[in-house]
Design a protein around this motif. Structure first.
Motif, PDB file in Angstrom:
ATOM      1  N   ALA A 123      13.217  -9.799  -7.206  1.00 13.50           N
ATOM      2  CA  ALA A 123      13.747  -8.444  -7.356  1.00 13.50           C
ATOM      3  C   ALA A 123      12.881  -7.377  -6.693  1.00 13.50           C
ATOM      4  CB  ALA A 123      13.905  -8.123  -8.838  1.00 13.50           C
ATOM      5  N   ASP A 124      11.736  -7.756  -6.138  1.00 11.88           N
ATOM      6  CA  ASP A 124      10.826  -6.728  -5.618  1.00 11.88           C
ATOM      7  C   ASP A 124      10.783  -6.672  -4.093  1.00 11.88           C
ATOM      8  OD1 ASP A 124       9.473  -9.078  -5.151  1.00 11.88           O
ATOM      9  OD2 ASP A 124       7.592  -8.446  -6.097  1.00 11.88           O
ATOM     10  N   GLN A 125      11.839  -7.157  -3.414  1.00 13.66           N
ATOM     11  CA  GLN A 125      11.940  -7.070  -1.962  1.00 13.66           C
ATOM     12  C   GLN A 125      13.010  -6.028  -1.617  1.00 13.66           C
ATOM     13  OE1 GLN A 125      11.145 -11.847  -1.246  1.00 13.66           O
ATOM     14  NE2 GLN A 125      12.524 -10.802   0.133  1.00 13.66           N
ATOM     15  N   PRO A 126      12.629  -4.767  -1.425  1.00 16.48           N
ATOM     16  CA  PRO A 126      13.625  -3.696  -1.327  1.00 16.48           C
ATOM     17  C   PRO A 126      14.453  -3.696  -0.058  1.00 16.48           C
ATOM     18  CG  PRO A 126      11.408  -2.833  -0.956  1.00 16.48           C
ATOM     19  CD  PRO A 126      11.247  -4.246  -1.430  1.00 16.48           C
ATOM     20  N   PHE A 127      14.056  -4.464   0.971  1.00 13.50           N
ATOM     21  CA  PHE A 127      14.826  -4.480   2.202  1.00 13.50           C
ATOM     22  C   PHE A 127      15.922  -5.544   2.210  1.00 13.50           C
ATOM     23  CE2 PHE A 127      11.128  -2.125   3.692  1.00 13.50           C
ATOM     24  CZ  PHE A 127      11.743  -1.100   4.404  1.00 13.50           C
ATOM     25  N   VAL A 128      16.014  -6.342   1.161  1.00 11.96           N
ATOM     26  CA  VAL A 128      17.081  -7.342   1.066  1.00 11.96           C
ATOM     27  C   VAL A 128      18.388  -6.651   0.700  1.00 11.96           C
ATOM     28  CG1 VAL A 128      17.936  -9.348  -0.210  1.00 11.96           C
ATOM     29  CG2 VAL A 128      15.529  -9.224   0.466  1.00 11.96           C
ATOM     30  N   ASP A 171      14.704  -8.330  11.373  1.00 14.02           N
ATOM     31  CA  ASP A 171      13.793  -7.396  10.705  1.00 14.02           C
ATOM     32  C   ASP A 171      12.833  -8.143   9.791  1.00 14.02           C
ATOM     33  OD1 ASP A 171      12.520  -5.268   9.553  1.00 14.02           O
ATOM     34  OD2 ASP A 171      14.328  -4.261   8.851  1.00 14.02           O
ATOM     35  N   ALA A 172      11.559  -8.220  10.200  1.00 17.37           N
ATOM     36  CA  ALA A 172      10.559  -8.931   9.399  1.00 17.37           C
ATOM     37  C   ALA A 172      10.225  -8.202   8.109  1.00 17.37           C
ATOM     38  CB  ALA A 172       9.282  -9.134  10.222  1.00 17.37           C
ATOM     39  N   ARG A 173      10.680  -6.953   7.955  1.00 17.74           N
ATOM     40  CA  ARG A 173      10.439  -6.235   6.700  1.00 17.74           C
ATOM     41  C   ARG A 173      11.195  -6.871   5.535  1.00 17.74           C
ATOM     42  NH1 ARG A 173      12.012  -0.177   8.113  1.00 17.74           N
ATOM     43  NH2 ARG A 173      13.890  -1.340   8.709  1.00 17.74           N
ATOM     44  N   LEU A 174      12.079  -7.778   5.841  1.00 16.71           N
ATOM     45  CA  LEU A 174      12.803  -8.491   4.794  1.00 16.71           C
ATOM     46  C   LEU A 174      11.859  -9.031   3.723  1.00 16.71           C
ATOM     47  CD1 LEU A 174      15.671  -9.809   4.063  1.00 16.71           C
ATOM     48  CD2 LEU A 174      14.784 -11.845   5.210  1.00 16.71           C
ATOM     49  N   PHE A 175      10.681  -9.487   4.139  1.00 18.12           N
ATOM     50  CA  PHE A 175       9.748 -10.133   3.209  1.00 18.12           C
ATOM     51  C   PHE A 175       8.766  -9.162   2.558  1.00 18.12           C
ATOM     52  CE2 PHE A 175      10.570 -13.745   6.277  1.00 18.12           C
ATOM     53  CZ  PHE A 175      11.501 -14.358   5.447  1.00 18.12           C
ATOM     54  N   GLU A 176       8.866  -7.885   2.878  1.00 18.25           N
ATOM     55  CA  GLU A 176       7.996  -6.897   2.226  1.00 18.25           C
ATOM     56  C   GLU A 176       8.306  -6.866   0.742  1.00 18.25           C
ATOM     57  OE1 GLU A 176       5.589  -5.012   3.333  1.00 18.25           O
ATOM     58  OE2 GLU A 176       5.936  -4.372   5.393  1.00 18.25           O
ATOM     59  N   ASP A 177       7.250  -6.881  -0.088  1.00 18.77           N
ATOM     60  CA  ASP A 177       7.471  -6.805  -1.523  1.00 18.77           C
ATOM     61  C   ASP A 177       6.493  -5.835  -2.168  1.00 18.77           C
ATOM     62  OD1 ASP A 177       5.124  -8.228  -1.423  1.00 18.77           O
ATOM     63  OD2 ASP A 177       5.885  -9.991  -2.460  1.00 18.77           O
ATOM     64  N   VAL A 178       6.782  -5.489  -3.398  1.00 18.20           N
ATOM     65  CA  VAL A 178       6.022  -4.490  -4.130  1.00 18.20           C
ATOM     66  C   VAL A 178       5.164  -5.169  -5.184  1.00 18.20           C
ATOM     67  CG1 VAL A 178       6.165  -2.510  -5.691  1.00 18.20           C
ATOM     68  CG2 VAL A 178       7.762  -2.697  -3.770  1.00 18.20           C
ATOM     69  N   ALA A 207       9.317   3.915   3.578  1.00 21.25           N
ATOM     70  CA  ALA A 207       9.945   3.148   4.653  1.00 21.25           C
ATOM     71  C   ALA A 207      11.441   3.020   4.449  1.00 21.25           C
ATOM     72  CB  ALA A 207       9.300   1.776   4.753  1.00 21.25           C
ATOM     73  N   VAL A 208      11.863   2.820   3.207  1.00 20.37           N
ATOM     74  CA  VAL A 208      13.286   2.718   2.899  1.00 20.37           C
ATOM     75  C   VAL A 208      13.977   4.049   3.175  1.00 20.37           C
ATOM     76  CG1 VAL A 208      14.951   2.509   1.007  1.00 20.37           C
ATOM     77  CG2 VAL A 208      13.121   0.819   1.260  1.00 20.37           C
ATOM     78  N   ALA A 209      13.337   5.147   2.777  1.00 17.38           N
ATOM     79  CA  ALA A 209      13.924   6.466   3.002  1.00 17.38           C
ATOM     80  C   ALA A 209      14.051   6.759   4.493  1.00 17.38           C
ATOM     81  CB  ALA A 209      13.084   7.528   2.320  1.00 17.38           C
ATOM     82  N   HIS A 210      13.052   6.343   5.262  1.00 18.24           N
ATOM     83  CA  HIS A 210      13.061   6.574   6.710  1.00 18.24           C
ATOM     84  C   HIS A 210      14.136   5.742   7.408  1.00 18.24           C
ATOM     85  CE1 HIS A 210      11.467   7.726  10.608  1.00 18.24           C
ATOM     86  NE2 HIS A 210      11.463   6.449  10.969  1.00 18.24           N
TER      87      HIS A 210
END
Length: 206
Positions: free
Chosen positions: A107-112, A182-189, A201-204
């Motif tokens: 649940a913590d990957q916001p680009f999915v 988009d490799a940001r897919l794996f970005e997590d919090v 980043a999501v807002a941008h």
């Protein structure tokens, strides 16, 4: 839009204790919503028929959100034993409900987004691939999709093993990687710094 795949269950793993954050990261404000709501919205919008949230450390706090988002809740009382316990809870639910496949996402990957999930569902390639992994930037990971033929192996996982670790034990499982640009897919919090950085980043990206 893809037709609904009636025997696939999308499971959002949301049971962790957010130790590095110091509070429930999945319920903190994020880009006009929360990480949990973003994940459930993506799961509900994709072609999988069932949507489940596996909760644990903050189950009581998450329950109203899960219900409001139209998902079912599966509580994992063993969440402190590691991610494998949540994977097992998700797989047991899928098996008991008669699903033919389970799609696991954290649940913590916001680009999915639901588009990623639908691409993964299309990647099943009929009956040939038992598992599909997301791939981007030379890496592979969550979200991932597993046919019911993988369920016994997934139920063997222990501790902090994620679903992908079953390939080390069962190297013969037919797996397909679904590639994304988009490799940001794996970005997590994990930390407050991650939350602030990825929210920006999501807002941008809007």
């Amino acid at each position: 839009m893809m037709r609904r795949l009636s025997r696939v269950c999308a499971c959002v793993l949301a049971a962790g204790g957010s130790r590095r954050m110091g509070e429930c990261k999945l319920l903190m404000p994020f880009a006009g919503s929360t990480l949990l709501e973003r994940a459930l919205e993506a799961a509900a919008g994709c072609a999988a028929e069932g949507v489940v949230a596996v909760t644990g450390a903050y189950a009581d706090e998450m329950a109203p959100v899960v219900r409001r988002m139209g998902a079912r809740e599966v509580r994992n009382p063993s969440w402190a034993r590691g991610q494998a316990s949540s994977v097992r809870a998700a797989v047991l639910h899928a098996a008991c409900e008669g699903f033919d496949a389970v799609m696991l996402m954290v649940a913590d990957q916001p680009f999915v987004t639901r588009s990623h999930l639908d691409a993964l569902l299309r990647g099943r390639d009929g009956e040939r691939a038992w598992a599909c992994l997301s791939a981007a930037g030379g890496r592979s990971g969550n979200p991932c999709l597993f046919d019911k033929r993988c369920f016994p192996a997934l139920l063997e996982l222990q501790g902090d093993e994620g679903a992908r670790s079953l390939f080390r034990r069962h190297s013969g499982i037919p797996v397909r990687c679904v590639h994304f640009e988009d490799a940001r897919l794996f970005e997590d919090v994990d930390t407050p710094e991650d939350l602030a950085r990825l929210e920006g980043a999501v807002a941008h990206a809007r």
